[in-house]
Design a protein around this motif. Structure first.
Motif, short mmCIF file in Angstrom:
data_model
loop_
_atom_site.label_atom_id
_atom_site.label_comp_id
_atom_site.label_asym_id
_atom_site.label_seq_id
_atom_site.Cartn_x
_atom_site.Cartn_y
_atom_site.Cartn_z
N ALA A 44 0.83 -1.21 0.00
CA ALA A 44 0.00 0.00 0.00
C ALA A 44 0.87 1.26 0.00
O ALA A 44 0.52 2.26 -0.64
N VAL A 45 1.99 1.22 0.70
CA VAL A 45 2.93 2.36 0.69
C VAL A 45 3.48 2.58 -0.72
O VAL A 45 3.63 3.72 -1.17
N LEU A 46 3.78 1.49 -1.43
CA LEU A 46 4.25 1.61 -2.82
C LEU A 46 3.19 2.27 -3.69
O LEU A 46 3.49 3.17 -4.49
N VAL A 47 1.92 1.86 -3.54
CA VAL A 47 0.83 2.48 -4.29
C VAL A 47 0.75 3.97 -3.95
O VAL A 47 0.61 4.82 -4.84
N ALA A 48 0.87 4.29 -2.65
CA ALA A 48 0.80 5.69 -2.23
C ALA A 48 1.96 6.50 -2.80
O ALA A 48 1.78 7.66 -3.20
N PHE A 49 3.15 5.91 -2.86
CA PHE A 49 4.32 6.61 -3.42
C PHE A 49 4.09 6.95 -4.90
O PHE A 49 4.33 8.07 -5.34
N LEU A 50 3.62 5.97 -5.65
CA LEU A 50 3.37 6.20 -7.07
C LEU A 50 2.21 7.17 -7.29
O LEU A 50 2.24 8.01 -8.19
N SER A 51 1.18 7.07 -6.43
CA SER A 51 0.05 7.99 -6.52
C SER A 51 0.49 9.41 -6.21
O SER A 51 0.09 10.36 -6.89
N ALA A 52 1.32 9.58 -5.17
CA ALA A 52 1.83 10.90 -4.83
C ALA A 52 2.68 11.47 -5.96
O ALA A 52 2.62 12.67 -6.26
N SER A 53 3.46 10.60 -6.60
CA SER A 53 4.29 11.04 -7.73
C SER A 53 3.42 11.48 -8.91
O SER A 53 3.71 12.48 -9.57
N GLN A 54 2.35 10.73 -9.15
CA GLN A 54 1.41 11.13 -10.21
C GLN A 54 0.80 12.48 -9.88
O GLN A 54 0.67 13.35 -10.76
N ASP A 55 0.44 12.69 -8.61
CA ASP A 55 -0.16 13.96 -8.20
C ASP A 55 0.77 15.13 -8.45
O ASP A 55 0.32 16.22 -8.83
N ILE A 56 2.07 14.94 -8.20
CA ILE A 56 3.05 16.01 -8.41
C ILE A 56 2.92 16.57 -9.82
O ILE A 56 2.83 17.79 -10.03
N VAL A 57 2.90 15.68 -10.79
CA VAL A 57 2.93 16.13 -12.18
C VAL A 57 1.55 16.56 -12.66
O VAL A 57 1.43 17.51 -13.44
N ILE A 58 0.49 15.89 -12.22
CA ILE A 58 -0.85 16.29 -12.64
C ILE A 58 -1.19 17.67 -12.09
O ILE A 58 -1.77 18.51 -12.79
N ASP A 59 -0.84 17.93 -10.83
CA ASP A 59 -1.08 19.26 -10.26
C ASP A 59 -0.32 20.32 -11.04
O ASP A 59 -0.85 21.40 -11.34
N ALA A 60 0.95 20.03 -11.35
CA ALA A 60 1.75 20.99 -12.10
C ALA A 60 1.19 21.18 -13.51
O ALA A 60 1.14 22.31 -14.03
N TYR A 61 0.75 20.08 -14.13
CA TYR A 61 0.17 20.16 -15.47
C TYR A 61 -1.05 21.07 -15.47
O TYR A 61 -1.22 21.91 -16.36
N ARG A 62 -1.91 20.92 -14.46
CA ARG A 62 -3.13 21.74 -14.39
C ARG A 62 -2.78 23.22 -14.30
O ARG A 62 -3.35 24.05 -15.02
N VAL A 63 -1.87 23.58 -13.41
CA VAL A 63 -1.50 24.98 -13.24
C VAL A 63 -0.85 25.53 -14.51
O VAL A 63 -1.10 26.66 -14.92
N ASP A 64 -0.01 24.70 -15.16
CA ASP A 64 0.72 25.15 -16.35
C ASP A 64 -0.17 25.31 -17.57
O ASP A 64 0.03 26.21 -18.39
N ILE A 65 -1.17 24.43 -17.72
CA ILE A 65 -1.95 24.40 -18.96
C ILE A 65 -3.06 25.46 -18.96
O ILE A 65 -3.58 25.82 -20.02
N LEU A 66 -3.42 25.96 -17.78
CA LEU A 66 -4.53 26.91 -17.67
C LEU A 66 -4.03 28.34 -17.47
O LEU A 66 -2.97 28.57 -16.91
N THR A 67 -4.83 29.29 -17.94
CA THR A 67 -4.52 30.69 -17.73
C THR A 67 -4.84 31.06 -16.28
O THR A 67 -5.59 30.34 -15.60
N PRO A 68 -4.31 32.18 -15.77
CA PRO A 68 -4.65 32.60 -14.41
C PRO A 68 -6.16 32.74 -14.20
O PRO A 68 -6.67 32.44 -13.12
N GLN A 69 -6.88 33.19 -15.24
CA GLN A 69 -8.33 33.36 -15.12
C GLN A 69 -9.07 32.03 -15.02
O GLN A 69 -10.21 31.97 -14.57
N GLN A 70 -8.43 30.94 -15.46
CA GLN A 70 -9.07 29.62 -15.45
C GLN A 70 -8.76 28.81 -14.21
O GLN A 70 -9.28 27.70 -14.05
N GLN A 71 -7.92 29.34 -13.30
CA GLN A 71 -7.48 28.54 -12.17
C GLN A 71 -8.63 28.15 -11.24
O GLN A 71 -8.65 27.05 -10.69
N GLY A 72 -9.60 29.04 -11.06
CA GLY A 72 -10.76 28.69 -10.24
C GLY A 72 -11.57 27.57 -10.86
O GLY A 72 -11.97 26.61 -10.19
#
Length: 426
Positions: free
Chosen positions: A122-150
């Protein structure tokens, strides 16, 4: 629902970048319940002691430490995949494929025989899930304009919560028919939604992708590790922001791993819990996240988070009523709707708040730091929950958990007086 949301508001969500954010949010939210509430239900049915079940909250430790390896994912490419998909999508695809393998490993675990080996996977799953979150969160902020962040925060949270519903309510339903192992195999297949989205998504332009020659290790460490944290410390009251992030959702986090054991202990069947969450929880989540995304733009994240945080803390008291009423379906339906509605609003405001704090040059590292601190409260500060429930009984346990919302709300009042939002995208 507001007129603005009914008119142009809903149509503005139906753009491909925001739909990608929704689907990637689903991929991000899916693994969390599989190492949290769903796993604790499996442990309860395997007759693991309550105190030990509470300690399983520590399985989520990688979510609290992901800022440690986020600079690598923020600055380094994935061999072979980056050339085809770009840096962000290359990392997302890598973690998604690895998650499928880890979930299949968890599917063959035997918590009744060796709960600690189960915890290791389960810790391994959590590690990979946390790693996925790092990049997905960054992708969301990067791909959207400041007006779209909400709007992006609302779509991300909607997808995230739908992923959690699939891996909680959906998993409980499947477990009643196919058993726990078959359920975890099926959940690994749902990761295919995220993989397909990643393949067809657009790679954002990243300023740090502009070539400046090959840096030395010292230069890389200074620019990729030290600079993001030094930049964040320029925020007014930065230390108070970090403390607030840790404790804001503590009341919700404290009961998260114990809710399913509580409901099963009352006599609910897995299928009953699943049906209530699937129907009423989904409706409330849809409404709550869109209302949250709309109100974030109108009220600002801080005021919205205070209102929603107060209401969401009060929802813990519905479980006190549930403990007194027993396995009453109507009470469970009501508490599920209120919890998911207020939780959706609070989460949308919280994500928009974190997104506004990041600098576009260090998106993955800074967002990973902030979300790691949020996970710290969810993980380590909630580990005594099983012991507290055992000592106090269910009614007093949920009453005590509601009080845990107060410190975060008090700090939010102080921040609202001190903090002036600055544009961090320059």
């Amino acid at each position: 629902m507001s007129a603005g949301l009914q008119a142009g508001g809903l149509r503005s969500y139906l753009t491909w970048p925001l739909l990608c954010v929704l689907l990637l949010g689903f991929s991000s939210g899916l693994p969390l319940a599989l190492t949290a509430s769903t796993l604790t239900a499996w442990l309860f049915e395997s007759h693991v002691d309550k105190s030990a079940i509470g300690l399983f909250a520590a399985v989520a430790t990688p979510y609290t430490l992901k800022f440690l390896w986020s600079p690598l994912m923020d600055s380094l490419p994935v061999p072979l995949l980056t050339g085809w998909f770009g840096k962000r999508r290359g990392w997302i695809l890598t973690t998604q494929i690895a998650l499928i393998g880890a979930l299949l490993l968890l599917a063959i675990a035997q918590p009744d025989i060796n709960p600690w080996a189960t915890a290791g996977v389960a810790v391994l799953v959590a590690f990979l899930s946390a790693s996925q979150d790092i990049v997905i969160d960054a992708y969301r902020v990067d791909i959207l304009t400041p007006q779209q962040q909400g709007q992006g925060a609302a779509m991300a949270q909607l997808g995230y919560r739908l992923g959690m519903i699939a891996s909680s309510a959906g998993a409980l339903h499947l477990a009643g028919t196919f058993g726990w192992q078959g359920t975890y195999v099926a959940m690994s297949g749902f990761m295919g939604i995220g993989i397909l989205t990643t393949l067809f998504a657009r790679e954002p332009y990243l300023p740090q992708d502009v070539p400046h020659g090959k840096p030395s290790f010292v230069q890389w460490f200074r620019e990729s590790v030290i600079a993001p944290f030094a930049d964040f410390m320029r925020h007014p009251s930065w230390w108070m922001i970090l403390l607030f992030i840790i404790i804001y959702r503590l009341a919700d986090a404290f009961i998260g791993g114990m809710t399913n054991p509580f409901l099963l202990d009352l006599g609910f069947k897995k299928e009953q819990i699943a049906d209530i969450v699937k129907i009423y929880g989904t409706i409330a989540t849809l409404v709550g996240t869109f209302v949250g995304g709309t109100l974030t733009a109108r009220l600002g994240p801080l005021r919205l988070m205070f209102m929603a945080g107060l209401l969401h803390g009060v929802t813990n008291l519905f479980y006190v009523l549930q403990a007194q009423m027993g396995a009453n379906i109507m009470v469970l339906a009501l508490s599920t709707m209120v919890e998911n509605f207020t939780g959706g609003i609070a989460a949308a405001g919280f994500v928009a708040y974190l997104s506004n704090l990041t600098n576009v040059h260090y998106t993955a590292t800074q967002y990973a730091l902030l979300s790691s601190l949020a996970a710290f409260g969810r993980t380590w500060l909630s580990t005594p929950a099983g012991w507290v429930a055992k000592q106090l009984g269910w009614s007093l346990f949920f009453g005590f958990s509601a009080l845990l919302a107060l410190p975060g709300l008090f700090l939010l009042i102080v921040l609202n007086k001190r903090l002036v939002f600055q544009n961090r995208t320059a």
